[in-house]
Design a protein around this motif. Structure first.
Motif, mmCIF file in Angstrom:
data_model
loop_
_atom_site.group_PDB
_atom_site.id
_atom_site.type_symbol
_atom_site.label_atom_id
_atom_site.label_comp_id
_atom_site.label_asym_id
_atom_site.label_seq_id
_atom_site.Cartn_x
_atom_site.Cartn_y
_atom_site.Cartn_z
ATOM 1 N N GLU A 46 0.836 -1.207 0.000
ATOM 2 C CA GLU A 46 0.000 0.000 0.000
ATOM 3 C C GLU A 46 0.868 1.254 0.000
ATOM 4 O O GLU A 46 0.517 2.263 -0.603
ATOM 5 C CB GLU A 46 -0.947 0.006 1.208
ATOM 6 C CG GLU A 46 -2.023 -1.057 1.158
ATOM 7 C CD GLU A 46 -1.517 -2.444 1.561
ATOM 8 O OE1 GLU A 46 -0.559 -2.545 2.357
ATOM 9 O OE2 GLU A 46 -2.080 -3.436 1.050
ATOM 10 N N ASP A 47 2.007 1.179 0.701
ATOM 11 C CA ASP A 47 2.935 2.319 0.723
ATOM 12 C C ASP A 47 3.475 2.618 -0.667
ATOM 13 O O ASP A 47 3.727 3.771 -1.006
ATOM 14 C CB ASP A 47 4.098 2.064 1.683
ATOM 15 C CG ASP A 47 3.679 2.059 3.138
ATOM 16 O OD1 ASP A 47 2.689 2.735 3.473
ATOM 17 O OD2 ASP A 47 4.348 1.377 3.940
ATOM 18 N N ILE A 48 3.677 1.572 -1.487
ATOM 19 C CA ILE A 48 4.167 1.776 -2.853
ATOM 20 C C ILE A 48 3.185 2.647 -3.632
ATOM 21 O O ILE A 48 3.579 3.562 -4.356
ATOM 22 C CB ILE A 48 4.399 0.423 -3.567
ATOM 23 C CG1 ILE A 48 5.606 -0.289 -2.985
ATOM 24 C CG2 ILE A 48 4.591 0.611 -5.064
ATOM 25 C CD1 ILE A 48 6.952 0.325 -3.271
ATOM 26 N N LEU A 49 1.884 2.365 -3.486
ATOM 27 C CA LEU A 49 0.886 3.195 -4.164
ATOM 28 C C LEU A 49 0.947 4.634 -3.668
ATOM 29 O O LEU A 49 0.846 5.578 -4.454
ATOM 30 C CB LEU A 49 -0.518 2.624 -3.949
ATOM 31 C CG LEU A 49 -0.807 1.321 -4.670
ATOM 32 C CD1 LEU A 49 -2.181 0.788 -4.278
ATOM 33 C CD2 LEU A 49 -0.720 1.495 -6.174
ATOM 34 N N GLU A 50 1.123 4.821 -2.355
ATOM 35 C CA GLU A 50 1.270 6.172 -1.808
ATOM 36 C C GLU A 50 2.512 6.850 -2.367
ATOM 37 O O GLU A 50 2.481 8.033 -2.713
ATOM 38 C CB GLU A 50 1.360 6.131 -0.282
ATOM 39 C CG GLU A 50 0.072 5.854 0.416
ATOM 40 C CD GLU A 50 0.242 5.849 1.931
ATOM 41 O OE1 GLU A 50 1.188 6.482 2.436
ATOM 42 O OE2 GLU A 50 -0.579 5.211 2.592
ATOM 43 N N ILE A 51 3.599 6.103 -2.436
ATOM 44 C CA ILE A 51 4.848 6.656 -2.963
ATOM 45 C C ILE A 51 4.639 7.159 -4.386
ATOM 46 O O ILE A 51 5.061 8.254 -4.736
ATOM 47 C CB ILE A 51 5.974 5.596 -2.940
ATOM 48 C CG1 ILE A 51 6.422 5.357 -1.509
ATOM 49 C CG2 ILE A 51 7.148 5.999 -3.817
ATOM 50 C CD1 ILE A 51 7.354 4.175 -1.360
ATOM 51 N N ILE A 52 3.993 6.362 -5.202
ATOM 52 C CA ILE A 52 3.771 6.750 -6.593
ATOM 53 C C ILE A 52 2.898 7.990 -6.665
ATOM 54 O O ILE A 52 3.180 8.928 -7.410
ATOM 55 C CB ILE A 52 3.167 5.579 -7.392
ATOM 56 C CG1 ILE A 52 4.183 4.441 -7.465
ATOM 57 C CG2 ILE A 52 2.754 6.021 -8.786
ATOM 58 C CD1 ILE A 52 3.611 3.128 -7.892
ATOM 59 N N ALA A 53 1.838 8.014 -5.867
ATOM 60 C CA ALA A 53 0.950 9.180 -5.867
ATOM 61 C C ALA A 53 1.686 10.433 -5.404
ATOM 62 O O ALA A 53 1.592 11.498 -6.024
ATOM 63 C CB ALA A 53 -0.258 8.920 -4.982
ATOM 64 N N ILE A 54 2.449 10.314 -4.329
ATOM 65 C CA ILE A 54 3.177 11.472 -3.800
ATOM 66 C C ILE A 54 4.297 11.873 -4.747
ATOM 67 O O ILE A 54 4.481 13.057 -5.042
ATOM 68 C CB ILE A 54 3.719 11.163 -2.391
ATOM 69 C CG1 ILE A 54 2.561 11.060 -1.406
ATOM 70 C CG2 ILE A 54 4.708 12.234 -1.944
ATOM 71 C CD1 ILE A 54 2.944 10.501 -0.054
ATOM 72 N N ALA A 55 5.048 10.891 -5.249
ATOM 73 C CA ALA A 55 6.173 11.195 -6.131
ATOM 74 C C ALA A 55 5.712 11.829 -7.434
ATOM 75 O O ALA A 55 6.387 12.691 -7.989
ATOM 76 C CB ALA A 55 6.988 9.927 -6.411
ATOM 77 N N GLU A 56 4.548 11.411 -7.936
ATOM 78 C CA GLU A 56 3.997 12.014 -9.155
ATOM 79 C C GLU A 56 3.483 13.425 -8.895
ATOM 80 O O GLU A 56 3.454 14.253 -9.788
ATOM 81 C CB GLU A 56 2.838 11.163 -9.681
ATOM 82 C CG GLU A 56 3.172 10.217 -10.781
ATOM 83 C CD GLU A 56 3.844 10.827 -11.979
ATOM 84 O OE1 GLU A 56 3.377 11.827 -12.545
ATOM 85 O OE2 GLU A 56 4.869 10.283 -12.375
ATOM 86 N N SER A 57 3.027 13.663 -7.677
ATOM 87 C CA SER A 57 2.403 14.944 -7.352
ATOM 88 C C SER A 57 3.400 16.007 -6.917
ATOM 89 O O SER A 57 3.033 17.168 -6.791
ATOM 90 C CB SER A 57 1.377 14.751 -6.230
ATOM 91 O OG SER A 57 0.431 13.785 -6.600
#
Length: 190
Positions: A46-57
């Motif tokens: 789940e953290d990976i999905l957060e990382i992608i969302a935050i890193a993209e944003s």
């Protein structure tokens, strides 16, 4: 494992990821997931999905943002710094070396074929990351609509990715508000 060892392990792990991944951040996501989730168990899927969302944003390359995020989760500031340096240094030295010799070899067919092969491999890694993210996302009509609209807006209408990400976030907030509101019928029943 004490904090100093964790910081060193973070640096070496992201140095390895940075050294053996071609194609940028999206190509690194499967390697970060394997290293940080499966092997070291520093973060969850789940953290990976957060990382992608935050890193993209956030501004900056996704690989650097992801390394910083994982490092911060594991060891705070020093973890973030060591993971970020680890992921940056290989690219820096590789680009420095390539810049000196590329002018001499850029017209050679073997070099052009090698880069074609690297691009194909990077595409496969990106598709794997996409598939992994797809499996973990919630699957309902709103998610598919947002995904489709985001693709159409960026691919065909050349809308800035930043604008699309902000719009998707706002749409998600609005959709969650609408879905969580109690209906008139349920209010009457109570």
């Amino acid at each position: 494992m004490d904090k100093t060892n964790k910081i060193g392990t973070l640096f070496l792990s992201f140095l390895k990821i940075g050294a053996f991944t071609f194609g940028g951040g999206y190509a690194m996501i499967p390697l970060i997931q394997k290293e940080a989730v499966e092997e070291k168990k520093w973060i969850t899927d789940e953290d990976i999905l957060e990382i992608i969302a935050i890193a993209e944003s956030t501004p900056g390359p996704i690989a650097i943002n992801a390394a910083t995020f994982v490092g911060w989760r594991v060891c705070g500031f020093w973890g973030a710094l060591s993971a970020t340096l680890g992921v940056i240094l290989p690219s820096f030295f590789i680009i420095l070396a390539i810049s000196f010799v590329l002018r001499e070899f850029q017209d050679k067919k073997v070099v052009q074929y090698a880069f074609s092969g690297i691009r194909a491999g990077v595409l496969a890694l990106m598709v794997k990351a996409l598939w992994s993210m797809y499996k973990q996302c919630q699957k309902h009509a709103i998610a598919y609509i947002v995904m489709g609209m985001a693709f159409v807006l960026t691919a065909f209408f050349k809308i800035s990715v930043l604008v699309v990400i902000i719009g998707c976030g706002l749409f998600g907030l609005l959709a969650s508000e609408v879905c969580e509101r109690p209906t008139i019928k349920s209010q009457v029943d109570n």
